[in-house]
Design a protein around this motif. Sequence first.
Motif, mmCIF file in Angstrom:
data_model
loop_
_atom_site.group_PDB
_atom_site.id
_atom_site.type_symbol
_atom_site.label_atom_id
_atom_site.label_comp_id
_atom_site.label_asym_id
_atom_site.label_seq_id
_atom_site.Cartn_x
_atom_site.Cartn_y
_atom_site.Cartn_z
ATOM 1 N N VAL A 1 0.959 -1.117 -0.057
ATOM 2 C CA VAL A 1 -0.084 -0.029 -0.094
ATOM 3 C C VAL A 1 1.019 1.243 0.055
ATOM 4 C CG1 VAL A 1 -1.755 1.427 1.307
ATOM 5 C CG2 VAL A 1 -1.986 -1.187 1.120
ATOM 6 N N MET A 2 0.454 2.122 -0.839
ATOM 7 C CA MET A 2 1.263 3.501 -0.760
ATOM 8 C C MET A 2 0.021 4.549 -1.111
ATOM 9 S SD MET A 2 3.955 5.204 -0.814
ATOM 10 C CE MET A 2 5.393 4.288 -1.031
ATOM 11 N N ASN A 3 -0.698 4.925 0.066
ATOM 12 C CA ASN A 3 -1.638 5.820 0.069
ATOM 13 C C ASN A 3 -1.465 7.166 0.230
ATOM 14 O OD1 ASN A 3 -3.175 3.719 -0.715
ATOM 15 N ND2 ASN A 3 -4.480 3.625 1.152
ATOM 16 N N ASN A 4 -1.970 8.128 -0.516
ATOM 17 C CA ASN A 4 -1.574 9.707 -0.231
ATOM 18 C C ASN A 4 -3.057 10.310 0.154
ATOM 19 O OD1 ASN A 4 -0.168 12.391 -2.470
ATOM 20 N ND2 ASN A 4 -0.594 12.256 0.109
ATOM 21 N N ASP A 5 -3.243 10.355 1.589
ATOM 22 C CA ASP A 5 -4.354 10.918 2.025
ATOM 23 C C ASP A 5 -4.426 12.438 2.641
ATOM 24 O OD1 ASP A 5 -5.285 8.314 1.620
ATOM 25 O OD2 ASP A 5 -4.938 7.605 3.621
ATOM 26 N N THR A 6 -5.557 12.819 2.261
ATOM 27 C CA THR A 6 -5.661 14.283 2.948
ATOM 28 C C THR A 6 -7.177 14.143 3.780
ATOM 29 O OG1 THR A 6 -4.813 15.631 1.225
ATOM 30 C CG2 THR A 6 -6.322 16.700 2.720
ATOM 31 N N ILE A 7 -6.954 14.546 4.969
ATOM 32 C CA ILE A 7 -8.108 14.455 5.960
ATOM 33 C C ILE A 7 -8.591 15.650 6.611
ATOM 34 C CG2 ILE A 7 -8.767 13.328 8.052
ATOM 35 C CD1 ILE A 7 -6.656 11.088 7.937
ATOM 36 N N ALA A 8 -9.693 15.831 6.259
ATOM 37 C CA ALA A 8 -10.349 17.133 6.812
ATOM 38 C C ALA A 8 -10.124 17.353 8.153
ATOM 39 C CB ALA A 8 -11.882 17.280 6.152
ATOM 40 N N PRO A 9 -10.537 18.805 8.562
ATOM 41 C CA PRO A 9 -10.312 18.981 10.232
ATOM 42 C C PRO A 9 -11.484 18.101 10.804
ATOM 43 C CG PRO A 9 -10.065 20.967 8.926
ATOM 44 C CD PRO A 9 -10.210 19.830 7.852
ATOM 45 N N GLY A 10 -11.122 17.510 11.819
ATOM 46 C CA GLY A 10 -12.032 16.749 12.791
ATOM 47 C C GLY A 10 -12.299 15.351 11.987
ATOM 48 N N GLY A 11 -11.784 15.123 10.947
ATOM 49 C CA GLY A 11 -11.957 13.771 10.309
ATOM 50 C C GLY A 11 -11.044 12.763 10.755
ATOM 51 N N GLY A 12 -11.367 11.447 10.424
ATOM 52 C CA GLY A 12 -10.327 10.273 10.899
ATOM 53 C C GLY A 12 -11.089 9.144 10.601
ATOM 54 N N PHE A 13 -10.222 7.992 11.004
ATOM 55 C CA PHE A 13 -10.601 6.884 11.082
ATOM 56 C C PHE A 13 -10.842 6.104 12.366
ATOM 57 C CE2 PHE A 13 -7.639 7.501 7.529
ATOM 58 C CZ PHE A 13 -7.925 7.029 6.465
ATOM 59 N N PRO A 14 -11.968 5.841 12.751
ATOM 60 C CA PRO A 14 -12.358 5.317 13.854
ATOM 61 C C PRO A 14 -11.602 3.975 14.349
ATOM 62 C CG PRO A 14 -14.021 5.015 12.555
ATOM 63 C CD PRO A 14 -13.149 5.635 11.990
ATOM 64 N N MET A 15 -11.695 3.455 15.815
ATOM 65 C CA MET A 15 -10.752 2.264 15.989
ATOM 66 C C MET A 15 -11.353 0.974 15.102
ATOM 67 S SD MET A 15 -8.539 1.752 18.456
ATOM 68 C CE MET A 15 -8.873 2.890 19.725
ATOM 69 N N HIS A 16 -10.239 0.416 14.319
ATOM 70 C CA HIS A 16 -10.287 -0.640 13.644
ATOM 71 C C HIS A 16 -9.134 -1.385 13.836
ATOM 72 C CE1 HIS A 16 -8.166 2.313 11.472
ATOM 73 N NE2 HIS A 16 -7.641 1.506 10.542
ATOM 74 N N GLN A 17 -9.064 -2.662 13.231
ATOM 75 C CA GLN A 17 -8.212 -3.725 13.475
ATOM 76 C C GLN A 17 -7.372 -3.958 12.585
ATOM 77 O OE1 GLN A 17 -9.393 -7.745 15.079
ATOM 78 N NE2 GLN A 17 -7.838 -7.206 16.302
ATOM 79 N N HIS A 18 -6.208 -4.342 12.452
ATOM 80 C CA HIS A 18 -5.084 -4.747 11.588
ATOM 81 C C HIS A 18 -4.411 -6.050 12.144
ATOM 82 C CE1 HIS A 18 -5.591 -1.685 8.552
ATOM 83 N NE2 HIS A 18 -5.545 -0.720 9.627
ATOM 84 N N GLN B 1 5.696 7.397 11.783
ATOM 85 C CA GLN B 1 4.857 6.334 12.811
ATOM 86 C C GLN B 1 5.183 5.023 12.192
ATOM 87 O OE1 GLN B 1 0.844 5.589 12.854
ATOM 88 N NE2 GLN B 1 0.709 6.906 14.457
ATOM 89 N N TYR B 2 5.647 4.333 12.923
ATOM 90 C CA TYR B 2 5.606 2.871 12.573
ATOM 91 C C TYR B 2 4.579 1.953 13.531
ATOM 92 C CZ TYR B 2 7.634 -2.113 12.584
ATOM 93 O OH TYR B 2 7.855 -3.270 12.905
ATOM 94 N N MET B 3 3.883 1.118 13.013
ATOM 95 C CA MET B 3 3.189 0.064 13.812
ATOM 96 C C MET B 3 3.086 -1.182 13.098
ATOM 97 S SD MET B 3 -0.894 0.392 15.105
ATOM 98 C CE MET B 3 -1.466 0.553 13.469
ATOM 99 N N SER B 4 3.916 -2.295 13.866
ATOM 100 C CA SER B 4 3.842 -3.630 13.374
ATOM 101 C C SER B 4 2.317 -4.425 13.950
ATOM 102 C CB SER B 4 4.944 -4.252 13.773
ATOM 103 O OG SER B 4 4.961 -5.730 13.242
ATOM 104 N N ALA B 5 1.692 -4.644 13.147
ATOM 105 C CA ALA B 5 0.297 -5.090 13.557
ATOM 106 C C ALA B 5 0.626 -6.431 14.208
ATOM 107 C CB ALA B 5 -0.633 -5.178 12.390
ATOM 108 N N GLY B 6 1.372 -7.358 13.966
ATOM 109 C CA GLY B 6 1.600 -8.614 14.380
ATOM 110 C C GLY B 6 0.553 -9.429 14.374
ATOM 111 N N SER B 7 -0.018 -10.184 15.536
ATOM 112 C CA SER B 7 -0.953 -11.029 15.696
ATOM 113 C C SER B 7 -2.386 -10.098 15.877
ATOM 114 C CB SER B 7 -0.941 -11.956 16.936
ATOM 115 O OG SER B 7 -0.658 -11.147 18.220
ATOM 116 N N GLY B 8 -2.467 -9.105 15.908
ATOM 117 C CA GLY B 8 -3.621 -8.128 16.087
ATOM 118 C C GLY B 8 -3.572 -6.772 16.776
#
Length: 238
Positions: free
Chosen positions: A46-63, A95-102
């Motif tokens: 994945v190589m996504n180039n995102d622009t997020i509006a003020p107050g917007g975002g991704f709620p809690m979700h799992q990887h 920022q780096y996050m290794s999702a690992g087992s979840g």
Amino acid sequence: MSTPTYTIRRANDRGSADHGWLKARFTFSFSQYFDPDHMGFRTLRVMNNDTIAPGGGFPMHQHSDMEIFTYIVDGELAHQDSMGNGSTIKAGDLQYMSAGSGVSHSEFNPSSGNPVTLYQVWIHPRERGGEPRYSEKPLGTAAKDNALTLLFSGDGREGSTEIRQDAEIYFGKADAGASIEIPASNSTPNVWLQLIEGELSIFGESLTIGDGIAIENAPDALSLKAGASSKFLVFRLN
């Protein structure tokens, strides 16, 4: 000397989505954007180039089973996750996050007036499972001028953060007219370069903002020339 081959992915040819609060450009197939000719490059998914509006975002979700990187181009992003981490990363931070087992996480633009622009990058790990991990790289002062700074690697050398893949991830910063060399590597002979800002030339080709280039069979060093003040990411992959 090996003879590398390359393919340029121009910024304007990427997939796109507009959800109001989120405007996204997709280098590779993602979500509802599907292109069988662009499914990823080596372990880069994945190589996504995102622009997020003020107050917007991704709620809690799992990887799970994915190495996830977020580079802030402009603005700020508030992060929380199920590991107990909570912070706001700013322009120039990675920022780096290794999702690992979840792992579960949320990412929001905390500003009431300014959008946040970022790159989100996913890399497949070398193996499934493991405890999730999290770290940040504040590049505002750490990144070297007119050079590559090694941020992440499979072995954690040179002060880099160890990741769960045989890959090296560099941040590049160059003044106009400067030349930079991508180091040679027999173990990771394939390269993806993503231009965040400025203008670079490689193989006699000019790259501008948002362009990416996939380079295969390139174990030897590669030369870059900045046509303008530039910032970019380099991925050496197996």
